[in-house]
Write a protein that holds these residues in place. Structure first.
Motif, PDB file in Angstrom:
ATOM      1  N   ASP A  51     -18.362  34.600 180.149  1.00  0.00           N
ATOM      2  CA  ASP A  51     -17.101  33.863 179.967  1.00  0.00           C
ATOM      3  C   ASP A  51     -17.205  32.440 180.505  1.00  0.00           C
ATOM      4  OD1 ASP A  51     -16.026  36.085 178.749  1.00  0.00           O
ATOM      5  OD2 ASP A  51     -14.824  36.702 180.490  1.00  0.00           O
ATOM      6  N   ALA A  52     -18.001  32.256 181.579  1.00  0.00           N
ATOM      7  CA  ALA A  52     -18.183  30.933 182.174  1.00  0.00           C
ATOM      8  C   ALA A  52     -19.239  30.113 181.428  1.00  0.00           C
ATOM      9  CB  ALA A  52     -18.574  31.075 183.644  1.00  0.00           C
ATOM     10  N   GLY A  53     -19.939  30.754 180.489  1.00  0.00           N
ATOM     11  CA  GLY A  53     -20.949  30.061 179.705  1.00  0.00           C
ATOM     12  C   GLY A  53     -22.264  29.820 180.428  1.00  0.00           C
ATOM     13  N   VAL A  54     -22.553  30.621 181.467  1.00  0.00           N
ATOM     14  CA  VAL A  54     -23.775  30.412 182.255  1.00  0.00           C
ATOM     15  C   VAL A  54     -24.783  31.548 182.101  1.00  0.00           C
ATOM     16  CG1 VAL A  54     -22.648  28.905 183.937  1.00  0.00           C
ATOM     17  CG2 VAL A  54     -22.722  31.376 184.348  1.00  0.00           C
ATOM     18  N   LEU A  55     -24.504  32.504 181.231  1.00  0.00           N
ATOM     19  CA  LEU A  55     -25.433  33.604 180.956  1.00  0.00           C
ATOM     20  C   LEU A  55     -25.592  33.705 179.452  1.00  0.00           C
ATOM     21  CD1 LEU A  55     -25.708  37.036 182.563  1.00  0.00           C
ATOM     22  CD2 LEU A  55     -25.441  36.932 180.105  1.00  0.00           C
ATOM     23  N   TYR A  56     -26.836  33.895 179.014  1.00  0.00           N
ATOM     24  CA  TYR A  56     -27.107  33.972 177.581  1.00  0.00           C
ATOM     25  C   TYR A  56     -27.909  35.230 177.266  1.00  0.00           C
ATOM     26  CZ  TYR A  56     -28.637  32.757 172.919  1.00  0.00           C
ATOM     27  OH  TYR A  56     -28.874  32.783 171.567  1.00  0.00           O
ATOM     28  N   GLU A  57     -27.549  35.891 176.180  1.00  0.00           N
ATOM     29  CA  GLU A  57     -28.300  37.047 175.693  1.00  0.00           C
ATOM     30  C   GLU A  57     -29.427  36.519 174.809  1.00  0.00           C
ATOM     31  OE1 GLU A  57     -25.462  39.519 173.668  1.00  0.00           O
ATOM     32  OE2 GLU A  57     -24.660  40.300 175.542  1.00  0.00           O
ATOM     33  N   LEU A  58     -30.663  36.668 175.254  1.00  0.00           N
ATOM     34  CA  LEU A  58     -31.803  36.118 174.521  1.00  0.00           C
ATOM     35  C   LEU A  58     -32.166  36.937 173.295  1.00  0.00           C
ATOM     36  CD1 LEU A  58     -34.156  35.035 177.418  1.00  0.00           C
ATOM     37  CD2 LEU A  58     -32.953  33.567 175.807  1.00  0.00           C
ATOM     38  N   TYR A  59     -32.335  38.242 173.473  1.00  0.00           N
ATOM     39  CA  TYR A  59     -32.711  39.106 172.358  1.00  0.00           C
ATOM     40  C   TYR A  59     -32.485  40.556 172.731  1.00  0.00           C
ATOM     41  CZ  TYR A  59     -36.960  39.145 175.241  1.00  0.00           C
ATOM     42  OH  TYR A  59     -37.840  39.215 176.287  1.00  0.00           O
ATOM     43  N   LYS A  60     -32.508  41.419 171.707  1.00  0.00           N
ATOM     44  CA  LYS A  60     -32.357  42.861 171.909  1.00  0.00           C
ATOM     45  C   LYS A  60     -33.646  43.545 171.493  1.00  0.00           C
ATOM     46  CE  LYS A  60     -27.427  42.865 171.382  1.00  0.00           C
ATOM     47  NZ  LYS A  60     -26.246  43.413 170.770  1.00  0.00           N
ATOM     48  N   THR A  61     -34.146  44.394 172.369  1.00  0.00           N
ATOM     49  CA  THR A  61     -35.347  45.164 172.093  1.00  0.00           C
ATOM     50  C   THR A  61     -35.380  46.341 173.069  1.00  0.00           C
ATOM     51  OG1 THR A  61     -37.725  44.986 171.662  1.00  0.00           O
ATOM     52  CG2 THR A  61     -36.896  43.860 173.619  1.00  0.00           C
ATOM     53  N   ILE A  62     -36.451  47.079 173.089  1.00  0.00           N
ATOM     54  CA  ILE A  62     -36.560  48.247 173.958  1.00  0.00           C
ATOM     55  C   ILE A  62     -36.699  47.800 175.415  1.00  0.00           C
ATOM     56  CG2 ILE A  62     -37.932  50.313 174.475  1.00  0.00           C
ATOM     57  CD1 ILE A  62     -36.399  50.358 171.778  1.00  0.00           C
ATOM     58  N   CYS A  63     -35.859  48.338 176.273  1.00  0.00           N
ATOM     59  CA  CYS A  63     -35.890  48.045 177.709  1.00  0.00           C
ATOM     60  C   CYS A  63     -37.130  48.694 178.328  1.00  0.00           C
ATOM     61  CB  CYS A  63     -34.625  48.581 178.377  1.00  0.00           C
ATOM     62  SG  CYS A  63     -34.633  48.444 180.185  1.00  0.00           S
ATOM     63  N   LYS A  64     -37.825  47.941 179.159  1.00  0.00           N
ATOM     64  CA  LYS A  64     -39.026  48.450 179.815  1.00  0.00           C
ATOM     65  C   LYS A  64     -38.716  49.575 180.792  1.00  0.00           C
ATOM     66  CE  LYS A  64     -41.365  44.027 179.415  1.00  0.00           C
ATOM     67  NZ  LYS A  64     -41.854  42.839 180.121  1.00  0.00           N
ATOM     68  N   LYS A  65     -37.490  49.611 181.310  1.00  0.00           N
ATOM     69  CA  LYS A  65     -37.120  50.640 182.281  1.00  0.00           C
ATOM     70  C   LYS A  65     -36.571  51.897 181.605  1.00  0.00           C
ATOM     71  CE  LYS A  65     -34.138  51.525 186.294  1.00  0.00           C
ATOM     72  NZ  LYS A  65     -34.472  52.894 186.237  1.00  0.00           N
ATOM     73  N   THR A  66     -35.587  51.725 180.722  1.00  0.00           N
ATOM     74  CA  THR A  66     -34.894  52.882 180.138  1.00  0.00           C
ATOM     75  C   THR A  66     -35.535  53.388 178.852  1.00  0.00           C
ATOM     76  OG1 THR A  66     -33.412  51.530 178.794  1.00  0.00           O
ATOM     77  CG2 THR A  66     -32.692  52.058 181.064  1.00  0.00           C
ATOM     78  N   LYS A  67     -36.351  52.547 178.225  1.00  0.00           N
ATOM     79  CA  LYS A  67     -36.973  52.874 176.927  1.00  0.00           C
ATOM     80  C   LYS A  67     -35.942  52.998 175.801  1.00  0.00           C
ATOM     81  CE  LYS A  67     -40.972  53.231 178.979  1.00  0.00           C
ATOM     82  NZ  LYS A  67     -41.226  52.062 179.739  1.00  0.00           N
ATOM     83  N   HIS A  68     -34.762  52.423 176.012  1.00  0.00           N
ATOM     84  CA  HIS A  68     -33.720  52.368 174.982  1.00  0.00           C
ATOM     85  C   HIS A  68     -33.475  50.913 174.600  1.00  0.00           C
ATOM     86  CE1 HIS A  68     -32.873  56.379 176.713  1.00  0.00           C
ATOM     87  NE2 HIS A  68     -32.534  56.655 175.470  1.00  0.00           N
ATOM     88  N   ARG A  69     -32.876  50.710 173.439  1.00  0.00           N
ATOM     89  CA  ARG A  69     -32.559  49.354 172.984  1.00  0.00           C
ATOM     90  C   ARG A  69     -31.561  48.719 173.967  1.00  0.00           C
ATOM     91  NH1 ARG A  69     -33.101  46.152 168.610  1.00  0.00           N
ATOM     92  NH2 ARG A  69     -31.298  45.003 167.860  1.00  0.00           N
ATOM     93  N   ALA A  70     -31.851  47.490 174.352  1.00  0.00           N
ATOM     94  CA  ALA A  70     -31.003  46.795 175.318  1.00  0.00           C
ATOM     95  C   ALA A  70     -31.121  45.291 175.120  1.00  0.00           C
ATOM     96  CB  ALA A  70     -31.403  47.170 176.737  1.00  0.00           C
ATOM     97  N   THR A  71     -30.228  44.558 175.751  1.00  0.00           N
ATOM     98  CA  THR A  71     -30.192  43.103 175.647  1.00  0.00           C
ATOM     99  C   THR A  71     -30.886  42.473 176.843  1.00  0.00           C
ATOM    100  OG1 THR A  71     -28.075  43.284 174.496  1.00  0.00           O
ATOM    101  CG2 THR A  71     -28.661  41.124 175.369  1.00  0.00           C
ATOM    102  N   TYR A  72     -31.807  41.571 176.566  1.00  0.00           N
ATOM    103  CA  TYR A  72     -32.479  40.811 177.619  1.00  0.00           C
ATOM    104  C   TYR A  72     -31.669  39.548 177.901  1.00  0.00           C
ATOM    105  CZ  TYR A  72     -36.525  43.827 177.850  1.00  0.00           C
ATOM    106  OH  TYR A  72     -37.352  44.903 178.074  1.00  0.00           O
ATOM    107  N   LEU A  73     -31.475  39.260 179.175  1.00  0.00           N
ATOM    108  CA  LEU A  73     -30.541  38.228 179.620  1.00  0.00           C
ATOM    109  C   LEU A  73     -31.242  37.129 180.411  1.00  0.00           C
ATOM    110  CD1 LEU A  73     -28.022  40.801 181.108  1.00  0.00           C
ATOM    111  CD2 LEU A  73     -27.896  39.756 178.842  1.00  0.00           C
ATOM    112  N   THR A  74     -30.600  35.959 180.467  1.00  0.00           N
ATOM    113  CA  THR A  74     -31.061  34.873 181.319  1.00  0.00           C
ATOM    114  C   THR A  74     -29.878  34.021 181.759  1.00  0.00           C
ATOM    115  OG1 THR A  74     -32.634  33.046 181.565  1.00  0.00           O
ATOM    116  CG2 THR A  74     -31.499  33.220 179.452  1.00  0.00           C
ATOM    117  N   THR A  75     -30.034  33.385 182.923  1.00  0.00           N
ATOM    118  CA  THR A  75     -29.083  32.364 183.368  1.00  0.00           C
ATOM    119  C   THR A  75     -29.786  31.012 183.465  1.00  0.00           C
ATOM    120  OG1 THR A  75     -29.484  32.928 185.698  1.00  0.00           O
ATOM    121  CG2 THR A  75     -27.577  33.957 184.635  1.00  0.00           C
ATOM    122  N   ASN A  76     -31.012  30.933 182.957  1.00  0.00           N
ATOM    123  CA  ASN A  76     -31.786  29.702 182.987  1.00  0.00           C
ATOM    124  C   ASN A  76     -31.371  28.838 181.793  1.00  0.00           C
ATOM    125  OD1 ASN A  76     -33.700  27.685 182.784  1.00  0.00           O
ATOM    126  ND2 ASN A  76     -35.406  29.008 183.307  1.00  0.00           N
TER     127      ASN A  76
END
Length: 89
Positions: A51-76
């Motif tokens: 909501d503050a515009g400081v986090l972005y969803e880069l892409y969706k793919t399989i999470c390395k931890k859960t092995k399920h599809r998930a969104t990879y995030l960044t605040t950079n």
């Protein structure tokens, strides 16, 4: 963690989350595993940062931890997509 001041604890968790995603591209499950912050808190912080515009969803793919599809995030901000807004005029 010390639970004597929940507000201070929440601020510390938010800061830790933000800083972690500034240097590491990860899913919330991966962040929770690395930082010890409960995932339900990360979900709440994610929404606030979006909501503050400081986090972005880069892409969706399989999470390395859960092995399920998930969104990879960044605040950079260097990894945020460039806006086409300025190119319109």
């Amino acid at each position: 963690m010390d639970n004597s001041n929940p507000q201070a604890n929440r601020i510390n968790q938010k800061t830790k989350y933000f800083d972690y995603l500034k240097t590491t591209i990860a899913t919330n499950s991966m962040v929770s595993d690395a930082t010890g912050i409960p995932q339900k808190n990360l979900t709440r912080f994610k929404r606030e940062f979006e909501d503050a515009g400081v986090l972005y969803e880069l892409y969706k793919t399989i999470c390395k931890k859960t092995k399920h599809r998930a969104t990879y995030l960044t605040t950079n901000p260097a990894l945020f997509p460039q806006s086409n807004q300025l190119k319109m005029f």
